[in-house]
Design a protein around this motif. Structure first.
Motif, PDB file in Angstrom:
ATOM      1  N   MET A  75      38.354  47.132  33.888  1.00 37.61           N
ATOM      2  CA  MET A  75      38.302  47.024  35.457  1.00 37.61           C
ATOM      3  C   MET A  75      38.912  46.184  36.168  1.00 37.61           C
ATOM      4  SD  MET A  75      34.512  48.982  36.118  1.00 37.61           S
ATOM      5  CE  MET A  75      34.246  48.018  37.433  1.00 37.61           C
ATOM      6  N   LEU A  76      38.906  44.918  35.745  1.00 38.72           N
ATOM      7  CA  LEU A  76      39.311  43.763  36.213  1.00 38.72           C
ATOM      8  C   LEU A  76      40.823  43.390  36.348  1.00 38.72           C
ATOM      9  CD1 LEU A  76      36.677  41.098  35.365  1.00 38.72           C
ATOM     10  CD2 LEU A  76      36.740  42.085  37.620  1.00 38.72           C
ATOM     11  N   ALA A  77      41.161  44.195  35.379  1.00 37.15           N
ATOM     12  CA  ALA A  77      42.723  44.266  35.246  1.00 37.15           C
ATOM     13  C   ALA A  77      43.830  44.181  36.419  1.00 37.15           C
ATOM     14  CB  ALA A  77      43.261  44.922  33.960  1.00 37.15           C
ATOM     15  N   GLU A  78      43.592  45.316  36.985  1.00 41.01           N
ATOM     16  CA  GLU A  78      44.259  45.660  38.082  1.00 41.01           C
ATOM     17  C   GLU A  78      43.649  46.728  39.199  1.00 41.01           C
ATOM     18  OE1 GLU A  78      46.622  49.588  36.722  1.00 41.01           O
ATOM     19  OE2 GLU A  78      46.825  48.167  35.505  1.00 41.01           O
ATOM     20  N   PRO A  79      43.941  46.702  40.599  1.00 38.61           N
ATOM     21  CA  PRO A  79      43.389  47.340  41.514  1.00 38.61           C
ATOM     22  C   PRO A  79      43.219  48.963  41.369  1.00 38.61           C
ATOM     23  CG  PRO A  79      45.284  46.691  42.279  1.00 38.61           C
ATOM     24  CD  PRO A  79      45.110  46.204  41.029  1.00 38.61           C
ATOM     25  N   ALA A  80      42.377  49.652  41.821  1.00 39.84           N
ATOM     26  CA  ALA A  80      42.284  51.117  41.680  1.00 39.84           C
ATOM     27  C   ALA A  80      43.484  51.599  42.595  1.00 39.84           C
ATOM     28  CB  ALA A  80      40.970  51.632  42.154  1.00 39.84           C
ATOM     29  N   TRP A  81      44.179  52.657  42.259  1.00 41.06           N
ATOM     30  CA  TRP A  81      45.119  53.370  42.728  1.00 41.06           C
ATOM     31  C   TRP A  81      44.811  54.861  43.366  1.00 41.06           C
ATOM     32  CZ3 TRP A  81      48.812  50.274  44.539  1.00 41.06           C
ATOM     33  CH2 TRP A  81      49.113  49.027  43.884  1.00 41.06           C
TER      34      TRP A  81
END
Length: 55
Positions: free
Chosen positions: A1-7
């Motif tokens: 969840m912390l790896a990248e923002p939600a798209w």
């Protein structure tokens, strides 16, 4: 969840659900009114997710 923002909204809802589930387990969220609000919010998330999936 912390790896990248939600798209997508589905990804956002997944993150919100996780955080809300975690909060629901804290002593601060033990109040009956808070639990009711959490359940309603989770229901709203489920409904919106289903609507998004139909698009």
């Amino acid at each position: 969840m912390l790896a990248e923002p939600a798209w997508t909204w589905a990804e956002v809802l997944k993150k919100w659900r996780f955080l809300l589930d975690r909060y629901a387990m804290t002593p601060e969220a033990g109040d009956e009114r808070i639990q009711k609000l959490i359940k309603r919010a989770l229901g709203d998330m489920d409904r919106l997710k289903k609507r998004e999936e139909r698009k």
